[in-house]
Design a protein around this motif. Structure first.
Motif, PDB file in Angstrom:
ATOM      1  N   VAL A  19      -4.585 -22.515  20.267  1.00  0.00           N
ATOM      2  CA  VAL A  19      -5.555 -23.422  20.009  1.00  0.00           C
ATOM      3  C   VAL A  19      -5.584 -24.057  21.766  1.00  0.00           C
ATOM      4  O   VAL A  19      -6.806 -24.161  21.923  1.00  0.00           O
ATOM      5  CB  VAL A  19      -4.921 -25.066  19.406  1.00  0.00           C
ATOM      6  CG1 VAL A  19      -4.655 -25.928  19.763  1.00  0.00           C
ATOM      7  CG2 VAL A  19      -4.438 -24.088  18.535  1.00  0.00           C
ATOM      8  N   ASP A  20      -5.043 -23.894  22.770  1.00  0.00           N
ATOM      9  CA  ASP A  20      -4.999 -23.982  23.761  1.00  0.00           C
ATOM     10  C   ASP A  20      -6.658 -23.943  24.595  1.00  0.00           C
ATOM     11  O   ASP A  20      -7.379 -24.516  24.660  1.00  0.00           O
ATOM     12  CB  ASP A  20      -4.274 -23.805  25.041  1.00  0.00           C
ATOM     13  CG  ASP A  20      -4.442 -24.410  26.611  1.00  0.00           C
ATOM     14  OD1 ASP A  20      -4.667 -25.413  26.681  1.00  0.00           O
ATOM     15  OD2 ASP A  20      -4.705 -23.814  26.770  1.00  0.00           O
ATOM     16  N   TRP A  21      -6.931 -23.040  23.792  1.00  0.00           N
ATOM     17  CA  TRP A  21      -7.738 -22.094  24.158  1.00  0.00           C
ATOM     18  C   TRP A  21      -9.834 -22.302  23.660  1.00  0.00           C
ATOM     19  O   TRP A  21      -9.933 -22.772  24.422  1.00  0.00           O
ATOM     20  CB  TRP A  21      -7.683 -20.518  24.813  1.00  0.00           C
ATOM     21  CG  TRP A  21      -6.843 -19.973  25.678  1.00  0.00           C
ATOM     22  CD1 TRP A  21      -5.653 -19.367  25.993  1.00  0.00           C
ATOM     23  CD2 TRP A  21      -7.749 -20.164  26.975  1.00  0.00           C
ATOM     24  NE1 TRP A  21      -5.395 -19.639  27.049  1.00  0.00           N
ATOM     25  CE2 TRP A  21      -6.243 -19.641  28.173  1.00  0.00           C
ATOM     26  CE3 TRP A  21      -8.445 -20.187  28.094  1.00  0.00           C
ATOM     27  CZ2 TRP A  21      -6.337 -19.080  29.583  1.00  0.00           C
ATOM     28  CZ3 TRP A  21      -8.491 -20.526  29.193  1.00  0.00           C
ATOM     29  CH2 TRP A  21      -7.245 -19.969  30.144  1.00  0.00           C
ATOM     30  N   TRP A  22      -9.287 -22.392  22.378  1.00  0.00           N
ATOM     31  CA  TRP A  22      -9.654 -22.815  21.351  1.00  0.00           C
ATOM     32  C   TRP A  22     -10.849 -24.568  21.959  1.00  0.00           C
ATOM     33  O   TRP A  22     -11.449 -24.713  21.894  1.00  0.00           O
ATOM     34  CB  TRP A  22      -9.648 -22.972  20.510  1.00  0.00           C
ATOM     35  CG  TRP A  22      -9.434 -21.780  19.011  1.00  0.00           C
ATOM     36  CD1 TRP A  22     -10.279 -20.568  19.695  1.00  0.00           C
ATOM     37  CD2 TRP A  22      -9.095 -21.012  18.385  1.00  0.00           C
ATOM     38  NE1 TRP A  22      -9.602 -18.947  19.046  1.00  0.00           N
ATOM     39  CE2 TRP A  22      -8.923 -19.724  18.099  1.00  0.00           C
ATOM     40  CE3 TRP A  22      -7.890 -21.871  17.266  1.00  0.00           C
ATOM     41  CZ2 TRP A  22      -8.630 -19.474  16.881  1.00  0.00           C
ATOM     42  CZ3 TRP A  22      -7.577 -21.299  16.546  1.00  0.00           C
ATOM     43  CH2 TRP A  22      -7.770 -19.775  16.118  1.00  0.00           C
ATOM     44  N   ARG A  23      -9.986 -24.480  22.338  1.00  0.00           N
ATOM     45  CA  ARG A  23     -10.110 -26.755  22.667  1.00  0.00           C
ATOM     46  C   ARG A  23     -10.936 -26.767  24.023  1.00  0.00           C
ATOM     47  O   ARG A  23     -11.944 -27.321  23.974  1.00  0.00           O
ATOM     48  CB  ARG A  23      -9.052 -27.046  22.897  1.00  0.00           C
ATOM     49  CG  ARG A  23      -9.078 -28.577  23.643  1.00  0.00           C
ATOM     50  CD  ARG A  23      -7.690 -29.417  23.801  1.00  0.00           C
ATOM     51  NE  ARG A  23      -7.014 -29.985  22.190  1.00  0.00           N
ATOM     52  CZ  ARG A  23      -6.377 -29.123  22.377  1.00  0.00           C
ATOM     53  NH1 ARG A  23      -5.523 -28.573  23.329  1.00  0.00           N
ATOM     54  NH2 ARG A  23      -5.718 -29.218  20.674  1.00  0.00           N
ATOM     55  N   LYS A  24     -10.290 -25.630  24.676  1.00  0.00           N
ATOM     56  CA  LYS A  24     -11.393 -25.133  26.572  1.00  0.00           C
ATOM     57  C   LYS A  24     -13.307 -25.051  25.611  1.00  0.00           C
ATOM     58  O   LYS A  24     -14.035 -25.317  26.223  1.00  0.00           O
ATOM     59  CB  LYS A  24     -10.751 -24.848  27.193  1.00  0.00           C
ATOM     60  CG  LYS A  24      -9.739 -24.961  27.326  1.00  0.00           C
ATOM     61  CD  LYS A  24      -8.548 -23.982  28.830  1.00  0.00           C
ATOM     62  CE  LYS A  24      -7.859 -24.600  29.092  1.00  0.00           C
ATOM     63  NZ  LYS A  24      -6.821 -25.334  28.830  1.00  0.00           N
ATOM     64  N   ALA A  25     -13.084 -24.053  24.670  1.00  0.00           N
ATOM     65  CA  ALA A  25     -13.982 -23.799  24.243  1.00  0.00           C
ATOM     66  C   ALA A  25     -15.431 -24.355  23.575  1.00  0.00           C
ATOM     67  O   ALA A  25     -16.268 -24.424  23.975  1.00  0.00           O
ATOM     68  CB  ALA A  25     -14.201 -22.110  23.492  1.00  0.00           C
ATOM     69  N   ALA A  26     -14.525 -25.280  22.842  1.00  0.00           N
ATOM     70  CA  ALA A  26     -14.579 -26.698  21.774  1.00  0.00           C
ATOM     71  C   ALA A  26     -14.918 -27.499  22.703  1.00  0.00           C
ATOM     72  O   ALA A  26     -16.465 -27.716  22.297  1.00  0.00           O
ATOM     73  CB  ALA A  26     -13.976 -26.387  20.821  1.00  0.00           C
ATOM     74  N   GLU A  27     -14.526 -28.052  23.699  1.00  0.00           N
ATOM     75  CA  GLU A  27     -15.056 -28.732  24.399  1.00  0.00           C
ATOM     76  C   GLU A  27     -16.748 -28.307  25.464  1.00  0.00           C
ATOM     77  O   GLU A  27     -17.585 -29.283  25.654  1.00  0.00           O
ATOM     78  CB  GLU A  27     -13.771 -28.974  25.035  1.00  0.00           C
ATOM     79  CG  GLU A  27     -12.811 -30.161  24.595  1.00  0.00           C
ATOM     80  CD  GLU A  27     -11.531 -30.111  25.599  1.00  0.00           C
ATOM     81  OE1 GLU A  27     -11.989 -29.367  26.660  1.00  0.00           O
ATOM     82  OE2 GLU A  27     -10.790 -31.173  25.113  1.00  0.00           O
TER      83      GLU A  27
END
Length: 283
Positions: A154-162
């Motif tokens: 989730v931490d890395w997905w959040r960065k990509a999502a942003e």
């Protein structure tokens, strides 16, 4: 919220790993390369790129790798593509690091080594490459090349999502809906699904239909109340709404703004608290 999204979170990355394709960067360093590519003369573009790549230009090495992997100007040559990705990756080129990670993950031109793929994805992700951030998150979700860890995913997905990666936005919505790797929050799920849906993701639109009825609402307390794209009075007005309409509420800020979802427009917006009734109502 039921676990209806959970399987999708874990399966999405299997078929949606993100490459960093940067052939469009050619005009920045070679008018001749740009002209050849725009004309569809990939053989000439490949020749020009090879000259620069052999001189050590990491951007040329990356783009030569892209052309070789795609088979533009010649038959696909994944082994040679991986070699040039490595040359650029070892010079710190984040897009090449991501593509080299993909080569190791899929066994394209190199042996299939998920742990090595994760190492290269991490190198690129730490430099801010959005595709690598999504890919690394997906490896954490799947437990491929790394120990499975949904909080890290989730931490890395959040960065990509942003950074606008649609698949990452969808996964953040799914993870938030189910509380997988992050706190369960329908409002956060709606936020991420709305972003993905606005970019054209049909599954995100379907998820919104399930989630929106559960959000609290607030009643509009004025006529022609302005909804803005950002939370300031100089931001673009994206809609006007009238009392006594009720709007789904995602959250509030301390400076007097409320984030809402405009179902008729399929997008998020901000409205001043002064234009809403005081109390929210659950649906």
């Amino acid at each position: 919220m039921t676990a209806i999204f959970r399987a999708t979170v874990l399966a999405l990355g299997v078929t949606s790993m993100v490459y960093s394709i940067n052939a469009s960067a050619a005009p920045a360093y070679s008018t001749d390369v740009a002209r050849a590519m725009q004309a569809g003369d990939y053989g000439e573009a490949r020749s020009l790129l090879r000259e620069r790549a052999e001189a050590g230009d990491p951007e040329a090495q990356l783009n030569l790798g892209v052309l070789l992997a795609a088979g533009r100007g010649a038959a696909p040559n994944p082994r040679e593509a991986a070699r040039w990705y490595r040359e650029a990756a070892e010079q710190g080129n984040a897009a090449a690091q991501n593509n080299l990670g993909q080569a190791y993950l899929q066994g394209q031109g190199v042996g299939m080594q998920p742990d090595t793929a994760a190492r290269w994805f991490r190198e690129a992700a730490q430099q801010g490459d959005a595709g690598a951030q999504y890919n690394l998150g997906t490896l954490y979700a799947q437990g491929r090349g790394v120990t499975r860890d949904m909080a890290q995913a989730v931490d890395w997905w959040r960065k990509a999502a942003e950074q606008g990666v649609i698949a990452a936005q969808y996964n953040m919505g799914a993870a938030s809906a189910d509380g997988v790797g992050t706190k369960q929050s329908d409002a956060a799920a709606v936020y991420w699904f709305a972003n993905a849906a606005q970019a054209g993701n049909t599954r995100a639109r379907q998820a919104l239909d399930d989630l929106l009825p559960g959000l609290p609402t607030k009643q509009v307390a004025a006529s022609n109340a302005r909804v803005r794209g950002e939370r300031n009075t100089s931001a673009e007005i994206i809609a006007t709404v009238d009392a006594p309409q009720r709007l789904p509420v995602l959250g509030h800020t301390r400076d007097g703004w409320t984030m809402i979802y405009l179902a008729d427009r399929g997008r998020l917006g901000w409205i001043a608290d002064s234009l809403l009734s005081e109390q929210a109502s659950a649906r």
